[in-house]
Design a protein around this motif. Structure first.
Motif, mmCIF file in Angstrom:
data_model
loop_
_atom_site.group_PDB
_atom_site.id
_atom_site.type_symbol
_atom_site.label_atom_id
_atom_site.label_comp_id
_atom_site.label_asym_id
_atom_site.label_seq_id
_atom_site.Cartn_x
_atom_site.Cartn_y
_atom_site.Cartn_z
ATOM 1 N N UNK A 54 -11.680 -3.065 21.727
ATOM 2 C CA UNK A 54 -10.438 -3.398 21.039
ATOM 3 C C UNK A 54 -10.690 -4.539 20.061
ATOM 4 N N UNK A 55 -10.384 -4.312 18.798
ATOM 5 C CA UNK A 55 -10.435 -5.382 17.798
ATOM 6 C C UNK A 55 -9.154 -6.190 17.889
ATOM 7 N N UNK A 56 -9.292 -7.498 18.112
ATOM 8 C CA UNK A 56 -8.140 -8.381 18.289
ATOM 9 C C UNK A 56 -7.927 -9.172 16.998
ATOM 10 N N UNK A 57 -6.684 -9.318 16.600
ATOM 11 C CA UNK A 57 -6.286 -9.980 15.368
ATOM 12 C C UNK A 57 -6.949 -9.323 14.156
ATOM 13 N N UNK A 58 -6.544 -8.095 13.853
ATOM 14 C CA UNK A 58 -7.166 -7.402 12.706
ATOM 15 C C UNK A 58 -6.823 -8.071 11.379
ATOM 16 N N UNK A 59 -7.782 -8.011 10.488
ATOM 17 C CA UNK A 59 -7.629 -8.562 9.143
ATOM 18 C C UNK A 59 -8.082 -7.513 8.136
ATOM 19 N N UNK A 60 -7.439 -7.484 6.985
ATOM 20 C CA UNK A 60 -7.919 -6.662 5.885
ATOM 21 C C UNK A 60 -8.676 -7.607 4.956
ATOM 22 N N UNK A 61 -9.966 -7.329 4.773
ATOM 23 C CA UNK A 61 -10.816 -8.179 3.939
ATOM 24 C C UNK A 61 -11.188 -7.381 2.697
ATOM 25 N N UNK A 62 -10.879 -7.941 1.533
ATOM 26 C CA UNK A 62 -11.227 -7.289 0.276
ATOM 27 C C UNK A 62 -12.380 -8.067 -0.345
ATOM 28 N N UNK A 63 -13.526 -7.410 -0.464
ATOM 29 C CA UNK A 63 -14.722 -8.048 -1.005
ATOM 30 C C UNK A 63 -14.884 -7.633 -2.468
ATOM 31 N N UNK A 64 -14.792 -8.610 -3.355
ATOM 32 C CA UNK A 64 -14.912 -8.360 -4.791
ATOM 33 C C UNK A 64 -16.383 -8.200 -5.125
ATOM 34 N N UNK A 65 -16.722 -7.106 -5.814
ATOM 35 C CA UNK A 65 -18.124 -6.832 -6.097
ATOM 36 C C UNK A 65 -18.497 -6.972 -7.567
ATOM 37 N N UNK A 66 -17.538 -6.849 -8.477
ATOM 38 C CA UNK A 66 -17.889 -6.942 -9.897
ATOM 39 C C UNK A 66 -16.639 -7.155 -10.744
ATOM 40 N N UNK A 67 -16.864 -7.668 -11.941
ATOM 41 C CA UNK A 67 -15.810 -7.806 -12.932
ATOM 42 C C UNK A 67 -15.678 -6.474 -13.655
ATOM 43 N N UNK A 68 -14.459 -6.087 -13.956
ATOM 44 C CA UNK A 68 -14.212 -4.825 -14.637
ATOM 45 C C UNK A 68 -13.953 -5.103 -16.114
ATOM 46 N N UNK A 69 -14.671 -4.396 -16.983
ATOM 47 C CA UNK A 69 -14.507 -4.551 -18.427
ATOM 48 C C UNK A 69 -14.261 -3.176 -19.047
ATOM 49 N N UNK A 70 -13.811 -3.179 -20.310
ATOM 50 C CA UNK A 70 -13.594 -1.909 -20.994
ATOM 51 C C UNK A 70 -14.889 -1.106 -21.053
ATOM 52 N N UNK A 71 -15.989 -1.771 -21.304
ATOM 53 C CA UNK A 71 -17.280 -1.080 -21.385
ATOM 54 C C UNK A 71 -17.631 -0.373 -20.081
ATOM 55 N N UNK A 72 -17.437 -1.063 -18.958
ATOM 56 C CA UNK A 72 -17.741 -0.450 -17.657
ATOM 57 C C UNK A 72 -16.791 0.703 -17.358
ATOM 58 N N UNK A 73 -15.522 0.509 -17.691
ATOM 59 C CA UNK A 73 -14.526 1.554 -17.435
ATOM 60 C C UNK A 73 -14.842 2.808 -18.243
ATOM 61 N N UNK A 74 -15.121 2.634 -19.530
ATOM 62 C CA UNK A 74 -15.378 3.792 -20.396
ATOM 63 C C UNK A 74 -16.707 4.463 -20.051
ATOM 64 N N UNK A 75 -17.716 3.675 -19.718
ATOM 65 C CA UNK A 75 -18.998 4.263 -19.319
ATOM 66 C C UNK A 75 -18.847 5.086 -18.049
ATOM 67 N N UNK A 76 -18.163 4.526 -17.087
ATOM 68 C CA UNK A 76 -17.936 5.244 -15.825
ATOM 69 C C UNK A 76 -17.132 6.522 -16.056
ATOM 70 N N UNK A 77 -16.078 6.438 -16.871
ATOM 71 C CA UNK A 77 -15.257 7.616 -17.175
ATOM 72 C C UNK A 77 -16.050 8.695 -17.893
#
Length: 172
Positions: A56-79
């Protein structure tokens, strides 16, 4: 090796259809899930009836780990890349099922996929209006992990885990 599909797996445990509180007495408490898993593995290795055990996990937490900055270049390349893969797939299917078409359907699929990938990724990113200029992954973690056991075997399980803790080298 014993799996859920092998006849030697043991009696099946019936999971509740609706979310219910776990039952049992605490027989161990650990800082990490890996440690709790290791404890239950130790019980299993020593022929303990692990079907009576729950982590049993006690006192659950949602942890959001930021991995990178998002830019127009990254968005368009990925798309463009994801659109290209989909377009190549569609173009390959068209090439296979259109006799004598040559490479034309493949090229059209690729170009169309890139165009739609760019358009959809640009629209999605523009819709955020700069409110989310980063990439992240979310995890559900707990402050501690308790190992519970049904009362009929709790004392034996607690003794086995205490012996494991006493024999384990101290970690720092």
């Amino acid at each position: 090796m014993t799996t859920a599909f092998s006849p030697a797996f043991g009696r099946p445990t019936q999971l509740p259809a609706l979310p219910t509180m776990p039952e049992g007495w605490p027989i161990g408490s650990y800082d990490t899930y890996e440690s709790a898993q290791r404890a239950v593995d130790h019980l299993a290795d020593n022929e303990f009836p692990v079907q009576d055990v729950t982590i049993v996990g006690v006192e659950p937490l949602v942890v959001e780990r930021v991995s990178a900055r998002l830019t127009w270049g990254k968005v368009l390349t990925s798309g463009a890349l994801s659109g290209a893969w989909f377009g190549l797939f569609v173009g390959l299917l068209l090439t296979l099922f259109t006799p004598g078409a040559g490479m034309f359907p493949l090229l059209i699929g690729l170009l169309t996929g890139v165009a739609f990938g760019l358009a959809f990724s640009a629209m999605n990113y523009a819709a955020t209006r700069g409110r989310r200029d980063f990439v992240s992954r979310s995890q559900l973690v707990a402050r501690r992990y308790d190992v519970l056991c049904l009362p009929r075997n709790a004392e034996a399980g607690r003794d086995m885990l205490a012996r494991l803790a006493m024999s384990a080298p101290e970690r720092r």
